[in-house]
Design a protein around this motif. Structure first.
Motif, short mmCIF file in Angstrom:
data_model
loop_
_atom_site.label_atom_id
_atom_site.label_comp_id
_atom_site.label_asym_id
_atom_site.label_seq_id
_atom_site.Cartn_x
_atom_site.Cartn_y
_atom_site.Cartn_z
N TRP A 93 -11.53 -19.29 -8.20
CA TRP A 93 -11.07 -17.97 -7.79
C TRP A 93 -9.57 -17.89 -7.86
O TRP A 93 -8.86 -18.85 -7.55
CB TRP A 93 -11.54 -17.66 -6.37
N GLY A 94 -9.07 -16.73 -8.26
CA GLY A 94 -7.64 -16.49 -8.33
C GLY A 94 -7.29 -15.12 -7.78
O GLY A 94 -8.14 -14.22 -7.73
N LYS A 95 -6.04 -15.00 -7.39
CA LYS A 95 -5.54 -13.73 -6.85
C LYS A 95 -4.13 -13.53 -7.36
O LYS A 95 -3.28 -14.41 -7.23
CB LYS A 95 -5.55 -13.78 -5.33
N GLY A 96 -3.90 -12.38 -7.97
CA GLY A 96 -2.56 -12.01 -8.41
C GLY A 96 -2.09 -10.80 -7.63
O GLY A 96 -2.88 -9.90 -7.36
N VAL A 97 -0.82 -10.80 -7.26
CA VAL A 97 -0.23 -9.64 -6.61
C VAL A 97 0.86 -9.12 -7.55
O VAL A 97 1.85 -9.81 -7.81
CB VAL A 97 0.35 -9.98 -5.22
N TYR A 98 0.63 -7.92 -8.08
CA TYR A 98 1.56 -7.34 -9.05
C TYR A 98 2.87 -6.95 -8.38
O TYR A 98 2.89 -6.38 -7.29
CB TYR A 98 0.94 -6.10 -9.72
N LYS A 99 3.97 -7.30 -9.06
CA LYS A 99 5.30 -6.97 -8.55
C LYS A 99 6.02 -5.96 -9.42
O LYS A 99 6.65 -5.05 -8.91
CB LYS A 99 6.16 -8.25 -8.46
N ASP A 100 5.94 -6.14 -10.73
CA ASP A 100 6.73 -5.33 -11.64
C ASP A 100 5.89 -5.04 -12.88
O ASP A 100 5.39 -5.96 -13.52
CB ASP A 100 8.00 -6.12 -12.01
N ILE A 101 5.73 -3.76 -13.19
CA ILE A 101 4.95 -3.37 -14.36
C ILE A 101 5.76 -2.34 -15.15
O ILE A 101 6.19 -1.33 -14.60
CB ILE A 101 3.59 -2.76 -13.96
N VAL A 102 5.98 -2.64 -16.44
CA VAL A 102 6.58 -1.68 -17.36
C VAL A 102 5.58 -1.55 -18.51
O VAL A 102 5.38 -2.50 -19.27
CB VAL A 102 7.96 -2.16 -17.88
N THR A 103 4.94 -0.39 -18.60
CA THR A 103 3.85 -0.18 -19.55
C THR A 103 4.22 -0.66 -20.96
O THR A 103 5.27 -0.30 -21.49
CB THR A 103 3.45 1.30 -19.58
N SER A 104 3.33 -1.50 -21.51
CA SER A 104 3.43 -2.07 -22.86
C SER A 104 4.61 -3.02 -23.05
O SER A 104 4.82 -3.51 -24.16
CB SER A 104 3.48 -0.97 -23.94
N GLU A 105 5.37 -3.31 -21.98
CA GLU A 105 6.52 -4.19 -22.11
C GLU A 105 6.47 -5.43 -21.22
O GLU A 105 6.81 -6.53 -21.67
CB GLU A 105 7.81 -3.42 -21.79
N GLY A 128 2.40 -3.97 -6.17
CA GLY A 128 1.79 -4.12 -4.85
C GLY A 128 0.28 -4.23 -4.90
O GLY A 128 -0.36 -4.61 -3.92
N GLY A 129 -0.31 -3.90 -6.06
CA GLY A 129 -1.76 -3.98 -6.23
C GLY A 129 -2.21 -5.42 -6.43
O GLY A 129 -1.40 -6.32 -6.70
N ILE A 130 -3.50 -5.63 -6.29
CA ILE A 130 -4.06 -6.98 -6.36
C ILE A 130 -5.07 -7.10 -7.49
O ILE A 130 -5.86 -6.18 -7.73
CB ILE A 130 -4.73 -7.35 -5.01
N TRP A 131 -5.02 -8.26 -8.16
CA TRP A 131 -6.03 -8.64 -9.14
C TRP A 131 -6.75 -9.84 -8.52
O TRP A 131 -6.14 -10.88 -8.27
CB TRP A 131 -5.34 -9.01 -10.44
N HIS A 132 -8.04 -9.69 -8.26
CA HIS A 132 -8.84 -10.77 -7.67
C HIS A 132 -9.99 -11.06 -8.63
O HIS A 132 -10.70 -10.14 -9.03
CB HIS A 132 -9.37 -10.34 -6.30
N TYR A 133 -10.14 -12.32 -9.00
CA TYR A 133 -11.13 -12.65 -10.02
C TYR A 133 -11.76 -14.00 -9.76
O TYR A 133 -11.24 -14.83 -9.01
CB TYR A 133 -10.50 -12.63 -11.41
N CYS A 134 -12.89 -14.21 -10.42
CA CYS A 134 -13.59 -15.49 -10.39
C CYS A 134 -13.89 -15.92 -11.81
O CYS A 134 -14.39 -15.12 -12.61
CB CYS A 134 -14.91 -15.34 -9.63
N MET A 135 -13.56 -17.15 -12.13
CA MET A 135 -13.98 -17.76 -13.39
C MET A 135 -15.12 -18.73 -13.04
O MET A 135 -15.02 -19.47 -12.07
CB MET A 135 -12.85 -18.54 -14.04
N LYS A 136 -16.18 -18.70 -13.85
CA LYS A 136 -17.32 -19.58 -13.60
C LYS A 136 -17.68 -20.33 -14.88
O LYS A 136 -17.79 -19.73 -15.94
CB LYS A 136 -18.51 -18.76 -13.11
N CYS A 137 -17.88 -21.65 -14.75
CA CYS A 137 -18.26 -22.46 -15.90
C CYS A 137 -19.75 -22.28 -16.17
O CYS A 137 -20.59 -22.58 -15.32
CB CYS A 137 -17.95 -23.94 -15.67
N GLU A 138 -20.06 -21.76 -17.37
CA GLU A 138 -21.44 -21.51 -17.78
C GLU A 138 -21.90 -22.50 -18.85
O GLU A 138 -23.02 -22.40 -19.33
CB GLU A 138 -21.56 -20.08 -18.34
N ASP A 139 -21.04 -23.43 -19.23
CA ASP A 139 -21.33 -24.37 -20.32
C ASP A 139 -21.82 -25.69 -19.76
O ASP A 139 -21.06 -26.46 -19.17
CB ASP A 139 -20.05 -24.57 -21.14
#
Length: 168
Positions: free
Chosen positions: A81-93, A58-69
């Motif tokens: 810009w991207g946004k991910g909404v986590y659905k399923d997390i099993v630690t290390s798997e 249910g948590g969100i990952w919000h990020y920006c990638m920027k071209c510096e080259d």
């Protein structure tokens, strides 16, 4: 890099696999912690100036990638810009999330394809096999991102991940 990404398309599904010479727990951390992601996420020549993660279902990952080259021509200075909404997390798997193109406020782009992503972290001969399964609403939606150069981008991104893992 001697270890290349293997990719296959099955209709509306893209499966990417690669073995990383690092423990499964470390590879998982590289995908789940902002301080790791900032070091390697995105193709060469791109940085991640914004990376906010609420790593839980249910948590969100919000990020920006920027071209510096400057050598990347018209891409120089571009932000993606991207946004991910986590659905399923099993630690290390496993990490499951829905991936969206977004703007700086986190508003999802209605014009761009949505991706359901499952990343599996598999113990493999003392290393970690990463299996990334991306499902799109249609084969045409998948083709849209392939035409944008997504495969080259993921190869460069995973090369950067390999380098990051060796430096940690």
């Amino acid at each position: 890099m001697t270890n290349q990404t293997v990719s296959k398309v099955e209709g509306n599904v893209l499966i990417l696999e690669r073995v990383f010479n690092a423990p499964r727990e470390l590879v998982f951390q590289a995908f789940s912690e902002a301080e790791h992601l900032k070091q390697w996420w995105g193709p060469r020549g791109w940085t991640v100036p914004v990376c906010n993660i609420d790593f839980r279902p249910g948590g969100i990952w919000h990020y920006c990638m920027k071209c510096e080259d400057k050598n990347q021509g018209d891409f120089y200075g571009m932000e993606s810009w991207g946004k991910g909404v986590y659905k399923d997390i099993v630690t290390s798997e496993k990490i499951g999330y829905t991936d969206y193109f977004s703007d700086s406020e986190g508003n999802v782009s209605a014009e761009m394809p949505v991706t359901d992503v499952i990343i599996q972290f598999v113990e493999f001969e003392g290393k970690t096999k990463l299996v990334n399964t991306s499902t799109y609403v249609s084969a045409e939606a998948l083709q849209t991102v392939l035409d944008m150069g997504m495969e080259q981008g993921i190869n460069e991104t995973w090369d950067r991940l390999e380098e990051h893992l060796q430096n940690v």
